[in-house]
Design an enzyme around this catalytic site. Structure first.
Site, mmCIF file in Angstrom:
data_model
loop_
_atom_site.group_PDB
_atom_site.id
_atom_site.type_symbol
_atom_site.label_atom_id
_atom_site.label_comp_id
_atom_site.label_asym_id
_atom_site.label_seq_id
_atom_site.Cartn_x
_atom_site.Cartn_y
_atom_site.Cartn_z
ATOM 1 N N THR A 119 0.856 -1.190 0.000
ATOM 2 C CA THR A 119 0.000 0.000 0.000
ATOM 3 C C THR A 119 0.890 1.238 0.000
ATOM 4 O O THR A 119 1.972 1.234 0.586
ATOM 5 C CB THR A 119 -0.933 0.023 1.227
ATOM 6 O OG1 THR A 119 -0.147 0.000 2.402
ATOM 7 C CG2 THR A 119 -1.884 -1.167 1.221
ATOM 8 N N VAL A 163 0.925 4.330 1.407
ATOM 9 C CA VAL A 163 1.326 4.987 2.651
ATOM 10 C C VAL A 163 2.233 4.082 3.475
ATOM 11 O O VAL A 163 3.264 4.522 3.991
ATOM 12 C CB VAL A 163 0.098 5.452 3.468
ATOM 13 C CG1 VAL A 163 0.517 5.971 4.836
ATOM 14 C CG2 VAL A 163 -0.663 6.526 2.711
ATOM 15 N N CYS A 164 1.897 2.815 3.566
ATOM 16 C CA CYS A 164 2.741 1.881 4.322
ATOM 17 C C CYS A 164 4.135 1.803 3.714
ATOM 18 O O CYS A 164 5.131 1.726 4.427
ATOM 19 C CB CYS A 164 2.109 0.496 4.362
ATOM 20 S SG CYS A 164 0.539 0.457 5.253
ATOM 21 N N THR A 165 4.200 1.836 2.401
ATOM 22 C CA THR A 165 5.486 1.776 1.715
ATOM 23 C C THR A 165 6.356 2.964 2.081
ATOM 24 O O THR A 165 7.531 2.808 2.423
ATOM 25 C CB THR A 165 5.272 1.698 0.191
ATOM 26 O OG1 THR A 165 4.545 0.492 -0.095
ATOM 27 C CG2 THR A 165 6.589 1.687 -0.551
ATOM 28 N N PHE A 204 7.571 2.700 5.684
ATOM 29 C CA PHE A 204 8.670 1.745 5.827
ATOM 30 C C PHE A 204 9.971 2.326 5.281
ATOM 31 O O PHE A 204 11.039 2.110 5.867
ATOM 32 C CB PHE A 204 8.339 0.419 5.137
ATOM 33 C CG PHE A 204 7.816 -0.608 6.096
ATOM 34 C CD1 PHE A 204 8.572 -1.708 6.434
ATOM 35 C CD2 PHE A 204 6.569 -0.466 6.671
ATOM 36 C CE1 PHE A 204 8.105 -2.648 7.331
ATOM 37 C CE2 PHE A 204 6.080 -1.398 7.561
ATOM 38 C CZ PHE A 204 6.852 -2.501 7.897
#
Length: 130
Positions: free
Chosen positions: A49, A51-53, A56
């Protein structure tokens, strides 16, 4: 029986709930493997996803700063270990802002059965399918 179980997030002063898990960096025994260190245990809803990328990528780029503060990063999601590995490889190929060739070296927990997520009160009971 599971439906009646109430999960809650640990509060300040509570002992960290213990668990063992498979991660992208091998098996961990939490919190025993991190004795004497601070840990940021964080979760994300799904691999791949946007935003998660970027989150991270940001955490990975700051990993040395956290280590200097005696702090380890540990990620968690309900995706499989294979999905995690594919996603982390994809992250290395992405260019975003000033980030390029970012390698995530901290462990990412596989939590397909949501055992750890439930233990830490990260899943709303009405949203859990197992």
């Amino acid at each position: 029986m599971e439906e009646n179980t109430v999960y809650r997030m640990p509060l300040i002063g509570d002992a960290a709930p213990a668990f063992t898990a498979k991660t992208t960096q091998g098996d961990i025994n939490f919190p025993a493997d991190y004795e004497g260190k601070w840990v940021i245990l964080f979760s994300h809803p799904a691999d791949f996803t946007p935003v998660c990328t970027t989150e991270f990528m940001t955490f990975a780029s700051m990993a040395d700063e956290f280590k200097a503060l005696n702090t380890e990063l540990v990620g968690l999601s309900v995706d499989s270990l294979y999905a995690h590995i594919a996603w982390l490889r994809r992250i290395q190929e992405i260019e975003w802002k000033n980030f390029k060739n970012v390698e995530v070296k901290f462990p990412l927990i596989e939590d397909i059965k949501m055992d750890v997520s439930k233990l830490y009160g990260m899943i709303q009971p009405s949203q859990s399918t197992t």
